[in-house]
Motif scaffolding. Structure first.
Motif, PDB file in Angstrom:
ATOM      1  N   SER A 145      35.067  47.731   8.492  1.00 46.61           N
ATOM      2  CA  SER A 145      34.849  46.961   7.518  1.00 46.61           C
ATOM      3  C   SER A 145      35.706  45.770   7.139  1.00 46.61           C
ATOM      4  O   SER A 145      35.734  44.883   6.489  1.00 46.61           O
ATOM      5  CB  SER A 145      34.842  47.710   6.301  1.00 46.61           C
ATOM      6  OG  SER A 145      35.511  48.184   6.435  1.00 46.61           O
ATOM      7  N   MET A 146      36.815  45.886   7.844  1.00 42.97           N
ATOM      8  CA  MET A 146      38.244  44.992   7.863  1.00 42.97           C
ATOM      9  C   MET A 146      38.128  43.302   8.647  1.00 42.97           C
ATOM     10  O   MET A 146      37.897  43.580   9.939  1.00 42.97           O
ATOM     11  CB  MET A 146      39.134  45.994   8.363  1.00 42.97           C
ATOM     12  CG  MET A 146      40.744  45.102   8.566  1.00 42.97           C
ATOM     13  SD  MET A 146      41.711  45.198   6.765  1.00 42.97           S
ATOM     14  CE  MET A 146      41.943  46.912   7.633  1.00 42.97           C
ATOM     15  N   PRO A 147      37.817  42.611   8.164  1.00 45.58           N
ATOM     16  CA  PRO A 147      38.372  41.194   9.153  1.00 45.58           C
ATOM     17  C   PRO A 147      39.090  41.192   9.954  1.00 45.58           C
ATOM     18  O   PRO A 147      40.212  41.557   9.541  1.00 45.58           O
ATOM     19  CB  PRO A 147      37.859  40.425   8.240  1.00 45.58           C
ATOM     20  CG  PRO A 147      38.002  41.086   6.882  1.00 45.58           C
ATOM     21  CD  PRO A 147      38.003  42.326   7.283  1.00 45.58           C
ATOM     22  N   LEU A 207      43.310  45.583  18.025  1.00 42.89           N
ATOM     23  CA  LEU A 207      42.768  44.940  17.273  1.00 42.89           C
ATOM     24  C   LEU A 207      41.484  44.863  17.388  1.00 42.89           C
ATOM     25  O   LEU A 207      40.742  44.573  16.933  1.00 42.89           O
ATOM     26  CB  LEU A 207      43.554  43.075  16.643  1.00 42.89           C
ATOM     27  CG  LEU A 207      44.751  43.875  15.777  1.00 42.89           C
ATOM     28  CD1 LEU A 207      45.489  42.239  15.749  1.00 42.89           C
ATOM     29  CD2 LEU A 207      44.170  43.876  14.283  1.00 42.89           C
ATOM     30  N   LEU A 208      41.413  43.910  18.378  1.00 40.15           N
ATOM     31  CA  LEU A 208      39.234  43.410  18.410  1.00 40.15           C
ATOM     32  C   LEU A 208      39.358  45.127  18.982  1.00 40.15           C
ATOM     33  O   LEU A 208      37.492  45.108  19.332  1.00 40.15           O
ATOM     34  CB  LEU A 208      40.240  42.619  20.157  1.00 40.15           C
ATOM     35  CG  LEU A 208      38.240  42.611  21.074  1.00 40.15           C
ATOM     36  CD1 LEU A 208      37.600  41.323  20.020  1.00 40.15           C
ATOM     37  CD2 LEU A 208      38.692  41.496  22.246  1.00 40.15           C
ATOM     38  N   SER A 209      39.654  46.224  19.661  1.00 39.68           N
ATOM     39  CA  SER A 209      38.354  46.665  19.716  1.00 39.68           C
ATOM     40  C   SER A 209      38.639  48.446  18.175  1.00 39.68           C
ATOM     41  O   SER A 209      37.865  48.331  18.958  1.00 39.68           O
ATOM     42  CB  SER A 209      40.089  48.297  20.913  1.00 39.68           C
ATOM     43  OG  SER A 209      41.093  48.594  19.847  1.00 39.68           O
ATOM     44  N   TYR A 210      39.802  47.535  17.280  1.00 38.49           N
ATOM     45  CA  TYR A 210      39.725  48.280  15.647  1.00 38.49           C
ATOM     46  C   TYR A 210      38.233  48.990  15.418  1.00 38.49           C
ATOM     47  O   TYR A 210      37.727  49.770  15.134  1.00 38.49           O
ATOM     48  CB  TYR A 210      40.535  48.187  15.156  1.00 38.49           C
ATOM     49  CG  TYR A 210      40.535  48.179  13.387  1.00 38.49           C
ATOM     50  CD1 TYR A 210      40.112  50.303  13.958  1.00 38.49           C
ATOM     51  CD2 TYR A 210      41.066  48.252  12.476  1.00 38.49           C
ATOM     52  CE1 TYR A 210      41.012  51.072  13.032  1.00 38.49           C
ATOM     53  CE2 TYR A 210      40.988  48.847  11.720  1.00 38.49           C
ATOM     54  CZ  TYR A 210      41.336  50.742  11.443  1.00 38.49           C
ATOM     55  OH  TYR A 210      41.814  51.193  10.668  1.00 38.49           O
ATOM     56  N   ALA A 211      37.082  47.855  15.511  1.00 33.42           N
ATOM     57  CA  ALA A 211      36.121  47.491  14.848  1.00 33.42           C
ATOM     58  C   ALA A 211      35.461  48.572  15.960  1.00 33.42           C
ATOM     59  O   ALA A 211      34.508  50.020  15.389  1.00 33.42           O
ATOM     60  CB  ALA A 211      35.161  46.284  14.813  1.00 33.42           C
ATOM     61  N   GLY A 212      35.322  48.712  16.805  1.00 33.34           N
ATOM     62  CA  GLY A 212      34.538  49.471  18.486  1.00 33.34           C
ATOM     63  C   GLY A 212      35.353  51.226  18.542  1.00 33.34           C
ATOM     64  O   GLY A 212      34.325  51.897  18.032  1.00 33.34           O
TER      65      GLY A 212
END
Ligand SMILES: Nc1ncnc2c1ncn2[C@@H]1O[C@H](COP(=O)(O)OP(=O)(O)O)[C@@H](O)[C@H]1O
Ligand SMILES: [Mg+2]
Lengths: 332, 334
Positions: A145-147, A207-212
């Protein structure tokens, strides 16, 4: 093997409508932009009528949309598309930016997703309903959920002073073997270059991978628990299997949905790279496409989208092949 | 110790209590069960679905998964005459070494008992590997083939390379039986091993178990609700109702002279192999909710002979005849 070949051919044929759909969509979105692209391409308000006319003819801007689209696609697919804005071959730049920046960025992210997401998901499942599980679930939900830009600026502010990240330029090796700096560095064993590259890429990748990672932790947790409740687990316990051995069986049984989502995640990374590259000033495909949008350079944009779509489809094709390796019941 | 009614027991269960802590409440699944199994015999547990046969049999190696818990009771395992192991005192690792080696299980549904992603041969070898009989899966191949031969699976050299979905239900159950024979089993616990199979296959599997028992000198705990199987297979029978053992007798004695009203109802509800019966009756009422079990004798709400005492006090299992025990106030002198 015959089955596999038939399957591959069938799947490759379905690529065609998908690619047409994706490029057509981009074409329409770009083409409905108000304003006269020819004038913009020629240099704006003060462009000479003569140059504008030449551009209109060259890019068939006075033809109906389907002729134009066909013409664009023909230029793209024969590799002859010259950007009306940068006057360079669009493929040359797309490929170059992909190889040097976007590929290492997304590969590192993908690695983070797998190496962090899967173990944390398993731990979360094994420690179900404990404090550890709760912390991991909060961590996962935060990632989802974090932008990304908010966290990015926060971390940039916290880390830049300490020499842990670099934000400007992009290190290139002095040699070229495959043309992919990350792989060349590895092949040469050039650790000095690799550490420079990592310094530039680890934060954006993470950071790019955090959502994944967040998505994967939740998915791995749930499908692991799902597989753990199978009867065969009880039968393994009844046969005196040690825990670790049982977990291996469970993980393999939980793997099918995980691999599917990993395939989709790869597409998500390519999309997320647009934002990440912009934030971190990385000269990759994402920032290239943003620039193309800003310049109404929709030929370049279409090239970028076409390329991303092909990669995405190939990755998902690999996923489907992996299915059969994971599960002997799968037939093509 | 009330339970030791055996001369040379392989297992003795004394006053076993098992609860399940569910959201709906505490399921008092096993309520003071005591019995023993004689070395070399086939002991049957019978009773309606949900009366605690599976839980009892799993408790023998403490194979009770959360939210279940063995509340109290003693479980003694005698690997050899005169040698005793207190199951309740063993560590998880010590239990693990017994499960699948000396005490093995065969479950109801062979369709789900095996991991669908590994070959039959792999899974049989793995059973040997986890008990240290081999140190590499590969080394189990010849023994796996031999085990499939022993369980009468045709073409065993090919079958070890098959995945579970490539085998029929009966073949899968044979493969499961092969895993239960893989190490050095003494007691095989077969929990409704043929319920999921069709009738002709049922008979073959039972035949197989009978022959294996003879050949290998095994002890079998057979759980079933098929009275025909009981008559065919078992030396002694324990009848369970709602988590309690209500009657126990040698098979013939039980069929000829059932004492407990529940046993009688049960025998009227199934084709009795020893007697011709004109019509089958169903047992009136349903198995009680074990979160709030009936006080006293758990069968009393369904019993035609219910008395005042039955509602207040749980009857003890008492000896009535030679090896014949019943827990019912009708037969107790107070
Ligand atoms: N995992 C579980 N959670 C809650 N209750 C359970 C569980 N397993 C068994 N039980 C309860 O224990 C009782 C006995 O079950 P079981 O031994 O499986 O019966 P059966 O005689 O059919 O084998 C049942 O009333 C059931 O509700
Ligand atoms: Mg059962």
């Amino acid at each position: 093997m015959v089955d596999l070949r038939r399957f591959l051919i069938r799947r490759l044929i379905t690529f065609i409508p998908t690619l047409i759909g994706a490029t057509l969509l981009v074409y329409f979105v770009a083409a409905v932009v108000p304003g006269n692209p020819a004038k913009l391409w020629a240099g704006g308000e003060k462009a000479s009528a003569e140059v504008v006319q030449r551009i209109i003819e060259e890019y068939k801007l006075d033809e109906p949309w389907y002729v134009q689209y066909y013409y664009f696609m023909k230029m793209l697919l024969t590799g002859k598309a010259i950007s009306p804005v940068t006057h360079t071959n669009v493929w040359a730049e797309v490929l170059d930016r992909f190889k040097t920046v976007t590929l290492p960025l997304t590969m590192l992210s993908f690695m983070f997703i797998i190496l962090i997401g899967i173990p944390l998901g398993i731990i979360s499942a094994i420690k179900k309903d404990t404090v550890v599980d709760m912390i991991l679930r909060i961590f996962a939900l935060t990632g989802i959920s974090m932008p990304i830009f908010w966290l990015a600026y926060l971390l940039i502010a916290a880390l830049t002073g300490k020499g842990l990240v670099t934000l400007a330029g992009f290190p290139m090796p002095a040699y070229s073997i495959t043309g992919i700096p990350l792989i060349d560095g590895l092949l040469k064993g050039d650790f000095e270059y690799l550490s420079q590259l990592l310094k530039r890429l680890w934060l954006p990748s993470l950071l790019l991978s955090y959502a994944g990672i967040g998505v994967l932790v939740r998915l791995v947790r749930n499908s692991f628990l799902d597989a753990y409740s199978s009867d065969f687990v009880e039968f393994m316990l009844a046969r005196g299997f040690p825990r670790r051995r049982i977990y291996i069986h469970v993980l393999r049984n939980a793997l099918a949905p995980i691999v599917t989502v990993l395939g989709l995640q790869f597409g998500g990374l390519l999309a997320g790279a647009v934002i990440t590259e912009t934030i971190f000033g990385l000269p990759g495909m994402g920032s290239y496409m943003i620039r193309a949008i800003n310049n109404f350079d929709y030929l370049s944009l279409m090239a970028g989208v076409l390329y991303v779509a092909i990669i995405f489809m190939v990755v998902n094709l690999v996923v489907d092949i992996l299915y059969a390796i994971i599960d002997p019941r799968v037939r093509y | 110790m009330k339970a030791n009614r055996c001369r040379n027991p392989i297992i003795v269960v004394d006053d076993l209590y098992v609860n399940f802590y569910t959201y709906a409440g505490v399921v008092k699944a096993i309520d003071g069960v005591s019995f023993c199994i004689e070395r070399g015999e086939t002991y049957c547990l019978v009773g309606e679905t949900g009366c605690g046969k599976s839980v009892t049999s799993r408790a023998l190696t403490r194979l009770i998964l959360p939210p279940g818990k063995i509340e109290r009771g003693r479980i003694l395992y005698y690997p050899e005459p005169g040698k005793v192991v207190d199951i309740m005192k063993l560590s998880e690792e010590e239990l693990r070494m017994i499960r699948g080696d000396e005490i093995t299980y065969i479950f109801q549904d062979p369709g789900t008992a095996l991991d669908p992603l590994y070959t039959i041969g792999y899974q049989i070898s793995e059973t040997m590997l986890v008990h240290g009989y081999i140190n590499k899966i590969r080394k189990g191949v010849s023994r796996a083939i031999q085990l499939l031969k022993e369980t009468l699976i045709p073409d065993p050299e090919q079958r070890i390379k098959s995945y579970p979905h490539e085998l029929s239900g009966g073949m899968k159950q044979r493969a499961v039986i092969a895993t239960s024979l893989a190490n050095r089993p003494r007691l095989i616990i077969a929990d409704e091993p043929t319920t999921a199979l069709d009738a002709t296959v049922q008979a073959q599997i039972m035949e197989l178990l009978r022959n294996l028992k003879k050949k290998r000198g095994l002890t079998i705990l057979l759980i079933t609700h098929n009275m025909g199987l009981v008559a065919e297979m078992c030396d002694r029978v324990g009848v369970m109702y709602a988590g309690q053992l209500v009657e126990e007798a040698p098979t013939e004695e039980l069929f000829r002279n059932p004492l407990h009203p529940y046993t009688r109802a049960l025998l009227r509800a199934v084709p009795n192999p020893l007697r011709r019966i004109e019509k089958l009756e169903s047992i009136p009422g349903t198995v009680p909710n074990l979160i709030y079990p009936p006080a006293g004798c758990r069968f009393h709400p369904r019993c035609a002979h219910v008395m005042d005492t039955c509602k207040r006090q749980k009857p003890e299992l008492t000896r009535i005849g030679n090896k014949h025990y019943v827990s019912c106030w009708l037969y107790s002198r107070r």
